[in-house]
Design a protein around this motif. Structure first.
Motif, PDB file in Angstrom:
ATOM      1  N   GLU A 232       7.218   0.719 -14.759  1.00  0.00           N
ATOM      2  CA  GLU A 232       6.560  -0.577 -14.559  1.00  0.00           C
ATOM      3  C   GLU A 232       5.128  -0.382 -14.071  1.00  0.00           C
ATOM      4  O   GLU A 232       4.222  -1.136 -14.450  1.00  0.00           O
ATOM      5  N   ILE A 233       4.919   0.616 -13.239  1.00  0.00           N
ATOM      6  CA  ILE A 233       3.577   0.895 -12.738  1.00  0.00           C
ATOM      7  C   ILE A 233       2.742   1.531 -13.852  1.00  0.00           C
ATOM      8  O   ILE A 233       1.568   1.212 -14.036  1.00  0.00           O
ATOM      9  N   THR A 234       3.371   2.415 -14.603  1.00  0.00           N
ATOM     10  CA  THR A 234       2.683   3.064 -15.722  1.00  0.00           C
ATOM     11  C   THR A 234       2.201   2.036 -16.741  1.00  0.00           C
ATOM     12  O   THR A 234       1.068   2.115 -17.235  1.00  0.00           O
ATOM     13  N   ALA A 235       3.038   1.069 -17.053  1.00  0.00           N
ATOM     14  CA  ALA A 235       2.665   0.048 -18.040  1.00  0.00           C
ATOM     15  C   ALA A 235       1.415  -0.702 -17.607  1.00  0.00           C
ATOM     16  O   ALA A 235       0.518  -0.988 -18.415  1.00  0.00           O
ATOM     17  N   ALA A 236       1.333  -1.017 -16.313  1.00  0.00           N
ATOM     18  CA  ALA A 236       0.155  -1.731 -15.805  1.00  0.00           C
ATOM     19  C   ALA A 236      -1.085  -0.842 -15.876  1.00  0.00           C
ATOM     20  O   ALA A 236      -2.187  -1.309 -16.226  1.00  0.00           O
ATOM     21  N   ALA A 237      -0.928   0.446 -15.551  1.00  0.00           N
ATOM     22  CA  ALA A 237      -2.063   1.367 -15.612  1.00  0.00           C
ATOM     23  C   ALA A 237      -2.571   1.525 -17.037  1.00  0.00           C
ATOM     24  O   ALA A 237      -3.786   1.518 -17.289  1.00  0.00           O
ATOM     25  N   ILE A 238      -1.638   1.667 -17.981  1.00  0.00           N
ATOM     26  CA  ILE A 238      -2.033   1.824 -19.384  1.00  0.00           C
ATOM     27  C   ILE A 238      -2.759   0.576 -19.882  1.00  0.00           C
ATOM     28  O   ILE A 238      -3.744   0.671 -20.635  1.00  0.00           O
ATOM     29  N   TRP A 239      -2.318  -0.586 -19.441  1.00  0.00           N
ATOM     30  CA  TRP A 239      -3.020  -1.816 -19.829  1.00  0.00           C
ATOM     31  C   TRP A 239      -4.432  -1.838 -19.261  1.00  0.00           C
ATOM     32  O   TRP A 239      -5.390  -2.172 -19.977  1.00  0.00           O
ATOM     33  N   LEU A 240      -4.607  -1.445 -17.995  1.00  0.00           N
ATOM     34  CA  LEU A 240      -5.945  -1.433 -17.406  1.00  0.00           C
ATOM     35  C   LEU A 240      -6.878  -0.469 -18.134  1.00  0.00           C
ATOM     36  O   LEU A 240      -8.090  -0.656 -18.134  1.00  0.00           O
ATOM     37  N   CYS A 241      -6.308   0.555 -18.749  1.00  0.00           N
ATOM     38  CA  CYS A 241      -7.114   1.516 -19.513  1.00  0.00           C
ATOM     39  C   CYS A 241      -7.414   1.038 -20.929  1.00  0.00           C
ATOM     40  O   CYS A 241      -8.233   1.644 -21.628  1.00  0.00           O
ATOM     41  N   SER A 242      -6.755  -0.007 -21.358  1.00  0.00           N
ATOM     42  CA  SER A 242      -6.885  -0.463 -22.746  1.00  0.00           C
ATOM     43  C   SER A 242      -8.168  -1.254 -22.960  1.00  0.00           C
ATOM     44  O   SER A 242      -8.784  -1.773 -22.028  1.00  0.00           O
ATOM     45  N   ASP A 243      -8.546  -1.379 -24.227  1.00  0.00           N
ATOM     46  CA  ASP A 243      -9.735  -2.156 -24.569  1.00  0.00           C
ATOM     47  C   ASP A 243      -9.561  -3.625 -24.187  1.00  0.00           C
ATOM     48  O   ASP A 243     -10.524  -4.294 -23.827  1.00  0.00           O
ATOM     49  N   GLY A 244      -8.332  -4.094 -24.233  1.00  0.00           N
ATOM     50  CA  GLY A 244      -8.077  -5.489 -23.891  1.00  0.00           C
ATOM     51  C   GLY A 244      -8.358  -5.831 -22.447  1.00  0.00           C
ATOM     52  O   GLY A 244      -8.534  -7.002 -22.099  1.00  0.00           O
ATOM     53  N   ALA A 245      -8.426  -4.823 -21.570  1.00  0.00           N
ATOM     54  CA  ALA A 245      -8.697  -5.058 -20.150  1.00  0.00           C
ATOM     55  C   ALA A 245     -10.144  -4.743 -19.790  1.00  0.00           C
ATOM     56  O   ALA A 245     -10.467  -4.558 -18.618  1.00  0.00           O
ATOM     57  N   ARG A 246     -11.018  -4.713 -20.775  1.00  0.00           N
ATOM     58  CA  ARG A 246     -12.398  -4.291 -20.533  1.00  0.00           C
ATOM     59  C   ARG A 246     -13.171  -5.209 -19.588  1.00  0.00           C
ATOM     60  O   ARG A 246     -14.183  -4.798 -19.008  1.00  0.00           O
ATOM     61  N   SER A 247     -12.730  -6.452 -19.409  1.00  0.00           N
ATOM     62  CA  SER A 247     -13.404  -7.361 -18.481  1.00  0.00           C
ATOM     63  C   SER A 247     -12.624  -7.563 -17.185  1.00  0.00           C
ATOM     64  O   SER A 247     -12.962  -8.429 -16.381  1.00  0.00           O
ATOM     65  N   VAL A 248     -11.582  -6.779 -16.986  1.00  0.00           N
ATOM     66  CA  VAL A 248     -10.825  -6.816 -15.729  1.00  0.00           C
ATOM     67  C   VAL A 248     -11.464  -5.809 -14.796  1.00  0.00           C
ATOM     68  O   VAL A 248     -11.436  -4.607 -15.052  1.00  0.00           O
ATOM     69  N   ASN A 249     -12.075  -6.278 -13.715  1.00  0.00           N
ATOM     70  CA  ASN A 249     -12.897  -5.415 -12.881  1.00  0.00           C
ATOM     71  C   ASN A 249     -12.850  -5.888 -11.436  1.00  0.00           C
ATOM     72  O   ASN A 249     -12.981  -7.081 -11.165  1.00  0.00           O
ATOM     73  N   GLY A 250     -12.619  -4.967 -10.531  1.00  0.00           N
ATOM     74  CA  GLY A 250     -12.580  -5.312  -9.113  1.00  0.00           C
ATOM     75  C   GLY A 250     -11.333  -6.067  -8.712  1.00  0.00           C
ATOM     76  O   GLY A 250     -11.334  -6.795  -7.720  1.00  0.00           O
ATOM     77  N   GLN A 251     -10.252  -5.869  -9.455  1.00  0.00           N
ATOM     78  CA  GLN A 251      -9.048  -6.674  -9.256  1.00  0.00           C
ATOM     79  C   GLN A 251      -7.897  -5.854  -8.666  1.00  0.00           C
ATOM     80  O   GLN A 251      -7.833  -4.645  -8.819  1.00  0.00           O
ATOM     81  N   THR A 252      -6.970  -6.560  -8.034  1.00  0.00           N
ATOM     82  CA  THR A 252      -5.718  -5.967  -7.574  1.00  0.00           C
ATOM     83  C   THR A 252      -4.581  -6.569  -8.390  1.00  0.00           C
ATOM     84  O   THR A 252      -4.532  -7.783  -8.599  1.00  0.00           O
ATOM     85  N   THR A 253      -3.690  -5.718  -8.867  1.00  0.00           N
ATOM     86  CA  THR A 253      -2.503  -6.163  -9.583  1.00  0.00           C
ATOM     87  C   THR A 253      -1.289  -5.806  -8.743  1.00  0.00           C
ATOM     88  O   THR A 253      -1.014  -4.635  -8.499  1.00  0.00           O
ATOM     89  N   GLU A 254      -0.592  -6.842  -8.277  1.00  0.00           N
ATOM     90  CA  GLU A 254       0.554  -6.638  -7.388  1.00  0.00           C
ATOM     91  C   GLU A 254       1.838  -6.602  -8.210  1.00  0.00           C
ATOM     92  O   GLU A 254       2.083  -7.495  -9.011  1.00  0.00           O
ATOM     93  N   ILE A 255       2.627  -5.554  -8.009  1.00  0.00           N
ATOM     94  CA  ILE A 255       3.875  -5.352  -8.750  1.00  0.00           C
ATOM     95  C   ILE A 255       4.986  -5.208  -7.721  1.00  0.00           C
ATOM     96  O   ILE A 255       5.205  -4.125  -7.181  1.00  0.00           O
ATOM     97  N   SER A 256       5.646  -6.320  -7.415  1.00  0.00           N
ATOM     98  CA  SER A 256       6.620  -6.268  -6.320  1.00  0.00           C
ATOM     99  C   SER A 256       7.772  -7.239  -6.508  1.00  0.00           C
ATOM    100  O   SER A 256       8.457  -7.594  -5.548  1.00  0.00           O
ATOM    101  N   GLY A 257       8.002  -7.694  -7.746  1.00  0.00           N
ATOM    102  CA  GLY A 257       9.146  -8.557  -8.005  1.00  0.00           C
ATOM    103  C   GLY A 257       8.982  -9.991  -7.572  1.00  0.00           C
ATOM    104  O   GLY A 257       9.948 -10.749  -7.517  1.00  0.00           O
ATOM    105  N   GLY A 258       7.759 -10.410  -7.264  1.00  0.00           N
ATOM    106  CA  GLY A 258       7.513 -11.786  -6.838  1.00  0.00           C
ATOM    107  C   GLY A 258       6.191 -11.871  -6.107  1.00  0.00           C
ATOM    108  O   GLY A 258       5.429 -10.907  -6.047  1.00  0.00           O
ATOM    109  N   GLN A 259       5.902 -13.015  -5.549  1.00  0.00           N
ATOM    110  CA  GLN A 259       4.660 -13.194  -4.809  1.00  0.00           C
ATOM    111  C   GLN A 259       4.713 -12.399  -3.511  1.00  0.00           C
ATOM    112  O   GLN A 259       5.726 -12.382  -2.815  1.00  0.00           O
ATOM    113  N   VAL A 260       3.615 -11.739  -3.218  1.00  0.00           N
ATOM    114  CA  VAL A 260       3.520 -10.996  -1.962  1.00  0.00           C
ATOM    115  C   VAL A 260       3.406 -11.970  -0.809  1.00  0.00           C
ATOM    116  O   VAL A 260       4.047 -11.791   0.219  1.00  0.00           O
TER     117      VAL A 260
END
Length: 260
Positions: A232-260
């Motif tokens: 699940e963490i790998t999938a998010a990392a691979i997306w951040l490396c993708s061309d589709g995430a080229r405008s995602v910058n300075g962000q936090t992505t929380e992966i914890s099964g719900g709202q923190v």
């Protein structure tokens, strides 16, 4: 093929570097990047462990490096860049997790965690950026934690270090705004890795429960009360490396099964 690589060679010809790439989240991300075409340098302190992982894929390359040591980081990353090119993808994953009551925390224990979890990321990013020219596109990712976006009792130095790396990526995203580089943080909850497994004996003794009971106690820290899987963490990392995430910058992505 890695389940999250999709068989797409999006990163062919790119050089990626993953600290703490010999186990857990770092290892899984490194393998996924290699299967997506990148030449991946995996770093860590144990040559034998790194060598065993590197043997799993021809595009994985072991580099002994200690993020606690400035010269080791600067020299190690410079050598990797000479061998395989500028660091187009950098995943600062190396870290340690230790806890205890705040009033019993020594300055030495505090500094140990800051040196690895915060100074290590500073050095890794600075050295990786030094390998790039002004026009090269790059992705810089740090593995923070849900402890980086909320308070966590009995682990104050750890939580502070993970808050700190989020400040780092936010500042870097502003400073490098005019260059084609993004800086982002992943903030996982409790993941089924050695860090979690190493806590089980202590919990079993403290709460007089079996291994499943101890694992359930840790899982309660995730909103859906299940341990996360590494992929699940790998999938998010691979997306951040993708061309589709080229405008995602300075962000936090929380992966914890719900709202923190």
């Amino acid at each position: 093929m890695h389940p999250k690589s999709g068989g797409i060679m999006e990163h062919a010809g790119k050089h990626a570097l993953v600290t703490g790439g010999g186990s857990g989240i770092g290892k899984d991300i490194a393998i996924a990047l290699a299967q997506a075409g990148a030449e991946v340098t995996i770093t860590g302190r144990r040559a034998e462990t790194l060598g065993a992982v590197a043997a799993e894929h021809p595009r994985l390359h072991a580099q002994v490096m200690d993020v606690d040591d400035e010269n080791s980081v600067r020299d190690g990353i410079a050598a990797a860049a000479v061998a395989r090119g500028p660091i187009r993808i950098c995943v600062a994953n190396a870290g340690i997790a230790e806890g205890g009551p705040f009033e019993e925390t020594s300055l030495a224990a505090w500094r140990k965690i800051m040196t690895t979890n915060l100074d290590g990321v500073f050095l890794t990013f600075q050295a990786a950026l030094a390998s790039l020219d002004a026009e090269t596109q790059a992705r810089m990712i740090v593995i923070s934690s849900i402890a980086g976006v909320r308070g966590l009792k009995n682990a104050i130095p750890y939580a502070v270090s993970k808050h700190g790396v989020i400040g780092l990526i936010r500042g870097l995203s502003e400073e490098y705004m005019r260059r084609p580089i993004t800086f982002n943080a992943l903030c996982p909850g409790y993941v089924e890795t050695d860090i979690v497994r190493n806590q089980l004996p202590g919990l079993m003794k403290r709460f007089d429960v079996d291994e499943d009971g101890a694992r359930a106690l840790i899982a309660k820290g995730n909103r859906h009360q299940k341990l996360l899987e590494v992929d699940e963490i790998t999938a998010a990392a691979i997306w951040l490396c993708s061309d589709g995430a080229r405008s995602v910058n300075g962000q936090t992505t929380e992966i914890s099964g719900g709202q923190v």
